[in-house]
Structures are given as structure tokens and as C-alpha cells.
Scaffold this active site. Structure first.
Site, PDB file in Angstrom:
ATOM      1  N   GLY A  74       0.775  -1.228   0.000  1.00  0.00           N
ATOM      2  CA  GLY A  74       0.000   0.000   0.000  1.00  0.00           C
ATOM      3  C   GLY A  74       0.808   1.280   0.000  1.00  0.00           C
ATOM      4  NE  ARG A  83     -12.095 -13.134 -12.521  1.00  0.00           N
ATOM      5  CZ  ARG A  83     -11.691 -12.892 -13.748  1.00  0.00           C
ATOM      6  NH1 ARG A  83     -12.191 -11.877 -14.412  1.00  0.00           N
ATOM      7  NH2 ARG A  83     -10.799 -13.645 -14.314  1.00  0.00           N
ATOM      8  NE  ARG A 112      -8.773 -11.621  -6.998  1.00  0.00           N
ATOM      9  CZ  ARG A 112      -8.269 -12.835  -7.224  1.00  0.00           C
ATOM     10  NH1 ARG A 112      -7.005 -13.094  -6.972  1.00  0.00           N
ATOM     11  NH2 ARG A 112      -9.037 -13.789  -7.719  1.00  0.00           N
ATOM     12  CG  HIS A 146      -0.151  -1.179 -15.636  1.00  0.00           C
ATOM     13  ND1 HIS A 146      -0.488  -2.419 -15.136  1.00  0.00           N
ATOM     14  CD2 HIS A 146       0.688  -1.407 -16.672  1.00  0.00           C
ATOM     15  CE1 HIS A 146       0.112  -3.354 -15.857  1.00  0.00           C
ATOM     16  NE2 HIS A 146       0.839  -2.764 -16.789  1.00  0.00           N
ATOM     17  CD  GLU A 171      -8.554  -2.375 -24.615  1.00  0.00           C
ATOM     18  OE1 GLU A 171      -7.558  -2.652 -25.276  1.00  0.00           O
ATOM     19  OE2 GLU A 171      -9.230  -1.343 -24.794  1.00  0.00           O
ATOM     20  CG  LEU A 172      -5.950  -6.348 -17.815  1.00  0.00           C
ATOM     21  CD1 LEU A 172      -6.536  -6.231 -16.420  1.00  0.00           C
ATOM     22  CD2 LEU A 172      -5.250  -7.681 -18.001  1.00  0.00           C
TER      23      LEU A 172
END
Ligand code: GAR
Length: 196
Positions: free
Chosen positions: A13, A66, A92, A110, A144-145
Site C-alpha cells: 500500500g 468473481r 484482482r 500500472h 479492457e484490461l
């Protein structure tokens, strides 16, 4: 009106701490919740020490379901009525249903210069490709990932002798600069891109 921000974590974190620390003074948002899918996430104690409400929604009892995990996660989130969700090392993959519910209100960081290296092992992949630079991206989350609109990027050089660990540490320093900057602008309604 002050925006309420829920931060989703799975690990230490460090990005969550930087986001939470940034939301003071004239910042247009305040942290309302830190939630993790893992009760062992180190960030939970760090959030509690900062006086932020915490919750755990363990994904494991839900197995492959999920949607059921996300229903429980949504209940925990809605209890704090957040305006914005920040994924900060939340490991996740989310279903279209969850993403649609929060679309336009959910950010992610990311550790690559998207659209390069969606998914995992970004630093290893950058080194294997012989890239001269690496970095991180804050983007809106869509179905979309790692593919939503980019709100900001920070770049670092790849140095000779870098390992995935040394590169990750250099990128993480920039994550800590970039994410608070983008969140502040996003909470104020600005959607222009930041480049560091
Ligand atoms: C960060 O490097 C973040 O970019 C990455 O996990 C780390 C979490 O560190 N996220 C992803 O890989 C998402 N696919 P932190 O818990 O110390 O903030």
C-alpha cells in the site's frame, strides 16, 4: 463538494499511503475507505494508523465466482459512499459489470508505459525487450484490461545493470509522484493528461 475516495489494495500500500497523505488542505477529496482482498495486506495497518476506515473482502471463499466477490466488495464500498475509486496495487481482474458500475469514477496505476506491457511482470518484460526507458501510467479503468484512457505517465531511464527489482524501485518513486497529482486533478474535474 469534497469528493470521497476509496482506495483498493492487495499489498503494502505505498501508493495508497501517498494518495491518502496528499488529500489534505485545499485538496478536493478525502480518503473514506481502504479495502483489501487480502487480510494480510500490509497497507491495512498503515491505513488504520492514518485514521482511515478499513475493510477486508477476501476473494478466496468466492472461488471462481468473481461476480459474487464483487457483489461483496460493492457492499463494502457503498457503505462509505465513495465518489472515486483508486486501484493501488489491487491485484484482482474486475468483471465488466463492476467496471461499468464505476466507469468514469475509477482510476488505476500500472507499472509500465501503457499501452506497453499490460498485465503482469512489466519490469522483466521491459528489460527483456531492451527498452531504454520505463515508467508508470495512471488511467481510467474500462472493461479492457489496463486499456482505459490515460490520465498521466511518468518516465524513468533503464540503466545498465538494472534488475526487475532496481527498475521497479525507480518506477515506484515516480508512481508516488504521479498518482497523487493525477487524483487531485481528477477530483477537481480535470481530465487533461499529465506527463512527468
Ligand atoms: C505498484 O507498483 C503498482 O503499480 C502495481 O503494484 C504495486 C503496488 O505497490 N500495480 C499493478 O501491478 C497492477 N497491475 P504498493 O502496494 O506499494 O502501492
Amino acid at each position: 463538494m469534497t469528493k470521497r475516495v476509496a482506495i483498493l489494495i492487495s499489498g503494502g500500500g505505498s501508493n495508497m499511503v501517498r494518495l491518502a497523505e496528499s488529500m489534505t488542505g485545499d485538496h478536493p477529496a478525502r480518503p473514506c475507505l481502504v479495502v483489501s482482498n487480502d487480510a494480510g495486506a500490509g497497507g491495512l495497518a498503515r491505513a488504520a494508523a492514518m485514521g482511515i476506515a478499513t475493510a477486508v473482502v477476501d476473494h478466496r471463499p468466492f472461488g471462481k465466482d468473481r461476480a459474487a466477490f464483487e457483489a461483496a466488495l460493492t457492499d463494502a464500498l457503498e457503505a462509505q459512499a465513495p465518489d472515486i475509486l483508486c486501484l493501488a496495487g489491487f491485484m484482482r481482474v474486475l468483471t465488466d459489470g463492476f467496471v461499468t458500475r464505476w466507469q468514469g469514477r475509477m482510476l488505476n496505476i500500472h507499472p509500465s508505459l501503457l499501452p506497453k506491457y499490460r498485465g503482469l511482470h512489466t519490469h522483466t518484460r521491459a528489460l527483456e525487450a531492451g527498452d531504454a526507458e520505463a515508467g508508470c501510467t495512471v488511467h481510467e479503468v474500462t472493461a479492457e484490461l489496463d486499456g482505459g484512457p490515460i490520465l498521466g505517465q511518468a518516465r524513468v531511464p533503464v540503466l545498465s545493470g538494472d534488475t526487475p527489482e532496481t527498475l521497479a524501485a525507480r518506477v515506484l518513486e515516480q508512481e508516488h509522484r504521479l498518482y497523487p497529482m493525477v487524483l487531485r486533478r481528477f477530483a477537481a474535474g480535470e481530465r487533461g493528461r499529465v506527463d512527468l
